[in-house]
Write a protein that holds these residues in place. Sequence first.
Motif, PDB file in Angstrom:
ATOM      1  N   SER A 141      86.571  -7.524  22.009  1.00  0.00           N
ATOM      2  CA  SER A 141      86.261  -6.238  22.695  1.00  0.00           C
ATOM      3  C   SER A 141      86.030  -5.129  22.060  1.00  0.00           C
ATOM      4  CB  SER A 141      87.923  -5.903  23.532  1.00  0.00           C
ATOM      5  OG  SER A 141      87.935  -7.133  24.538  1.00  0.00           O
ATOM      6  N   LEU A 142      86.978  -4.999  20.911  1.00  0.00           N
ATOM      7  CA  LEU A 142      86.211  -3.529  20.056  1.00  0.00           C
ATOM      8  C   LEU A 142      85.059  -3.985  19.644  1.00  0.00           C
ATOM      9  CD1 LEU A 142      89.982  -3.840  17.763  1.00  0.00           C
ATOM     10  CD2 LEU A 142      89.201  -2.776  19.536  1.00  0.00           C
ATOM     11  N   GLU A 143      84.176  -4.626  18.959  1.00  0.00           N
ATOM     12  CA  GLU A 143      83.022  -4.748  18.608  1.00  0.00           C
ATOM     13  C   GLU A 143      82.233  -4.372  19.625  1.00  0.00           C
ATOM     14  OE1 GLU A 143      81.540  -8.425  17.999  1.00  0.00           O
ATOM     15  OE2 GLU A 143      83.583  -8.506  16.896  1.00  0.00           O
ATOM     16  N   LEU A 144      81.906  -4.233  21.250  1.00  0.00           N
ATOM     17  CA  LEU A 144      81.698  -3.521  22.070  1.00  0.00           C
ATOM     18  C   LEU A 144      82.084  -2.455  22.736  1.00  0.00           C
ATOM     19  CD1 LEU A 144      81.146  -6.540  24.692  1.00  0.00           C
ATOM     20  CD2 LEU A 144      79.974  -6.175  22.357  1.00  0.00           C
ATOM     21  N   LEU A 145      83.211  -1.310  22.023  1.00  0.00           N
ATOM     22  CA  LEU A 145      83.414  -1.006  22.315  1.00  0.00           C
ATOM     23  C   LEU A 145      82.639   0.303  20.983  1.00  0.00           C
ATOM     24  CD1 LEU A 145      87.320  -1.073  22.817  1.00  0.00           C
ATOM     25  CD2 LEU A 145      85.221  -0.001  24.914  1.00  0.00           C
ATOM     26  N   VAL A 146      82.978  -0.475  20.512  1.00  0.00           N
ATOM     27  CA  VAL A 146      82.245   0.611  18.927  1.00  0.00           C
ATOM     28  C   VAL A 146      80.689   0.471  19.287  1.00  0.00           C
ATOM     29  CG1 VAL A 146      81.349  -0.301  16.330  1.00  0.00           C
ATOM     30  CG2 VAL A 146      83.729  -0.190  17.128  1.00  0.00           C
ATOM     31  N   LYS A 147      80.169  -0.340  19.767  1.00  0.00           N
ATOM     32  CA  LYS A 147      78.653  -0.187  20.178  1.00  0.00           C
ATOM     33  C   LYS A 147      78.629   0.755  20.456  1.00  0.00           C
ATOM     34  CE  LYS A 147      75.883  -4.418  20.430  1.00  0.00           C
ATOM     35  NZ  LYS A 147      75.976  -5.789  21.401  1.00  0.00           N
ATOM     36  N   THR A 148      79.259   0.668  22.089  1.00  0.00           N
ATOM     37  CA  THR A 148      79.057   2.001  23.041  1.00  0.00           C
ATOM     38  C   THR A 148      78.784   3.380  22.760  1.00  0.00           C
ATOM     39  OG1 THR A 148      79.719  -0.290  24.907  1.00  0.00           O
ATOM     40  CG2 THR A 148      80.337   2.659  24.852  1.00  0.00           C
ATOM     41  N   ALA A 149      80.538   3.624  21.276  1.00  0.00           N
ATOM     42  CA  ALA A 149      80.711   4.904  21.375  1.00  0.00           C
ATOM     43  C   ALA A 149      79.293   5.011  20.642  1.00  0.00           C
ATOM     44  CB  ALA A 149      81.603   4.502  19.943  1.00  0.00           C
ATOM     45  N   ILE A 150      78.601   4.201  19.314  1.00  0.00           N
ATOM     46  CA  ILE A 150      77.118   4.395  18.434  1.00  0.00           C
ATOM     47  C   ILE A 150      76.594   5.299  19.451  1.00  0.00           C
ATOM     48  CG2 ILE A 150      75.413   3.739  17.130  1.00  0.00           C
ATOM     49  CD1 ILE A 150      78.170   2.447  15.569  1.00  0.00           C
ATOM     50  N   ALA A 151      76.087   4.247  19.885  1.00  0.00           N
ATOM     51  CA  ALA A 151      74.218   4.516  21.386  1.00  0.00           C
ATOM     52  C   ALA A 151      75.569   5.393  22.343  1.00  0.00           C
ATOM     53  CB  ALA A 151      74.583   3.690  22.605  1.00  0.00           C
ATOM     54  N   GLN A 152      76.523   6.203  22.000  1.00  0.00           N
ATOM     55  CA  GLN A 152      76.302   7.600  23.160  1.00  0.00           C
ATOM     56  C   GLN A 152      76.501   8.860  22.027  1.00  0.00           C
ATOM     57  OE1 GLN A 152      80.585   6.588  24.035  1.00  0.00           O
ATOM     58  NE2 GLN A 152      80.205   5.981  26.673  1.00  0.00           N
ATOM     59  N   ALA A 153      77.104   8.202  20.207  1.00  0.00           N
ATOM     60  CA  ALA A 153      76.376   9.391  19.127  1.00  0.00           C
ATOM     61  C   ALA A 153      75.204   9.770  19.007  1.00  0.00           C
ATOM     62  CB  ALA A 153      77.312   8.670  18.133  1.00  0.00           C
ATOM     63  N   GLN A 154      74.572   8.342  19.601  1.00  0.00           N
ATOM     64  CA  GLN A 154      73.049   9.137  19.516  1.00  0.00           C
ATOM     65  C   GLN A 154      72.196   9.473  20.261  1.00  0.00           C
ATOM     66  OE1 GLN A 154      71.982   4.097  18.957  1.00  0.00           O
ATOM     67  NE2 GLN A 154      71.606   4.310  16.548  1.00  0.00           N
ATOM     68  N   ARG A 174      85.767   4.426  14.610  1.00  0.00           N
ATOM     69  CA  ARG A 174      85.494   5.556  13.627  1.00  0.00           C
ATOM     70  C   ARG A 174      85.210   4.951  11.959  1.00  0.00           C
ATOM     71  NH1 ARG A 174      85.278  10.599  13.812  1.00  0.00           N
ATOM     72  NH2 ARG A 174      83.597   9.748  12.754  1.00  0.00           N
ATOM     73  N   GLN A 175      85.200   3.511  11.996  1.00  0.00           N
ATOM     74  CA  GLN A 175      84.585   3.098  11.222  1.00  0.00           C
ATOM     75  C   GLN A 175      83.139   2.775  11.451  1.00  0.00           C
ATOM     76  OE1 GLN A 175      86.178  -0.891   9.357  1.00  0.00           O
ATOM     77  NE2 GLN A 175      84.026  -1.731   8.679  1.00  0.00           N
ATOM     78  N   GLY A 176      82.753   2.426  13.315  1.00  0.00           N
ATOM     79  CA  GLY A 176      81.935   2.560  13.166  1.00  0.00           C
ATOM     80  C   GLY A 176      80.840   3.546  12.739  1.00  0.00           C
ATOM     81  N   LEU A 177      81.007   4.347  13.495  1.00  0.00           N
ATOM     82  CA  LEU A 177      80.255   6.118  13.397  1.00  0.00           C
ATOM     83  C   LEU A 177      80.764   6.318  12.664  1.00  0.00           C
ATOM     84  CD1 LEU A 177      83.092   7.811  16.305  1.00  0.00           C
ATOM     85  CD2 LEU A 177      80.045   7.038  16.643  1.00  0.00           C
ATOM     86  N   ASP A 178      81.064   6.107  11.386  1.00  0.00           N
ATOM     87  CA  ASP A 178      81.014   6.220  10.323  1.00  0.00           C
ATOM     88  C   ASP A 178      79.934   5.818   9.475  1.00  0.00           C
ATOM     89  OD1 ASP A 178      82.943   8.490  10.664  1.00  0.00           O
ATOM     90  OD2 ASP A 178      84.172   7.378   8.935  1.00  0.00           O
ATOM     91  N   GLU A 179      79.574   4.531   9.913  1.00  0.00           N
ATOM     92  CA  GLU A 179      79.012   3.829   8.745  1.00  0.00           C
ATOM     93  C   GLU A 179      77.517   4.060   9.675  1.00  0.00           C
ATOM     94  OE1 GLU A 179      80.452  -0.174   9.450  1.00  0.00           O
ATOM     95  OE2 GLU A 179      81.693  -0.057   7.829  1.00  0.00           O
ATOM     96  N   ALA A 180      77.805   4.548  11.004  1.00  0.00           N
ATOM     97  CA  ALA A 180      76.242   4.214  11.380  1.00  0.00           C
ATOM     98  C   ALA A 180      75.867   5.978  11.408  1.00  0.00           C
ATOM     99  CB  ALA A 180      76.016   4.543  12.913  1.00  0.00           C
ATOM    100  N   GLY A 181      76.031   6.906  10.098  1.00  0.00           N
ATOM    101  CA  GLY A 181      75.742   7.823   9.689  1.00  0.00           C
ATOM    102  C   GLY A 181      76.039   9.284  10.952  1.00  0.00           C
ATOM    103  N   TYR A 182      77.692   8.956  12.250  1.00  0.00           N
ATOM    104  CA  TYR A 182      78.158  10.389  12.639  1.00  0.00           C
ATOM    105  C   TYR A 182      79.779  10.363  12.145  1.00  0.00           C
ATOM    106  CZ  TYR A 182      74.788   8.728  15.538  1.00  0.00           C
ATOM    107  OH  TYR A 182      72.934   8.649  16.139  1.00  0.00           O
TER     108      TYR A 182
END
Length: 323
Positions: A141-154, A174-182
């Motif tokens: 579930s965490l993997e999909l939540l990270v994808k969701t957060a990144i899509a929202q930030a984008q 936090r790790q996902g956003l940071d790695e995506a540049g957010y």
Amino acid sequence: MRFNRHRRLRASGAMRSLVRETHLLASDFIYPLFIVEGTDKKVEIPSMPGVFHFSLDRLQEELQEISALGIESIMVFGVPEEKDEQGTQAYAETGIVQQAIAKIKEWAPELVVIADTCLCQYTDHGHCGIIKDGVIDNDPSLELLVKTAIAQAQAGADIIAPSNMMDGFVAAIRQGLDEAGYEQTPIMSYSVKYASSFYGPFRDAAHSTPQFGDRKTYQMDPANRREAIRESLSDVEEGADFLMVKPAMAYMDIIRDIRDHFELPLVAYNVSGEYSMIKAGAANGWIDEKQVVLELLIGFKRAGADLILTYFAKDVARWLQER
């Protein structure tokens, strides 16, 4: 005989205002918005008088009203037409929340846009994660939540607000956003979210009622107080920028506990059931809506909240302008 005359400071409205310790400002409020697919939709939610579903083409008029009232922050909830087991519309580039965020940033760039980051509105089973053998499976579930957060930030979200209560959700996002540049995008964690009976009208509004079971294996037991400290400490250590207590009305002791233990900005979520009860009582003439709402929201701030996420935000902002 000598005794203290406390009433000296209550003698008039001006005197009471002079010594008032706690104040409400329009900038204290976060106003929730429910965005639906389709066109020309502004439909009142039956269990939440005064709260509406908006399609994108009707959203701009609502944003103008919010800004004119001095409200500076909004929380965006999406209600998709298509749901599936994985909640794919939560993180699709063309998902309704992503579309709404982009439009809001175009039409009302002065507003702080907070994206609710969860899967329950988007899954066909209504739970906040992936189901495996009838159980919510935390780590996938965490993997999909990270994808969701990144899509929202984008899409342009100013703040990501994960509400799912999976273990490790702040660290993963936090790790996902940071790695995506957010890395500059803050996280407003629903750090203390109880498995409450006050959510009923919201679940009608978001079409997110679980299709089986309940959410008690991941949301907190209302009987637990010390657990709230443990949950919040984990989120602080994992990188949260805001903490939240949800619901607020029956949990003012928890708001005070979190304020006493942590220095991060604290949000009280005045949830749908709390809102609808007051609206129903006022409609029946049993209570004075304005006075009850102002007393309640002052109570949240007095307990220690810095910000209040509330469906009353527009009403209270109008009352404050009238003052």
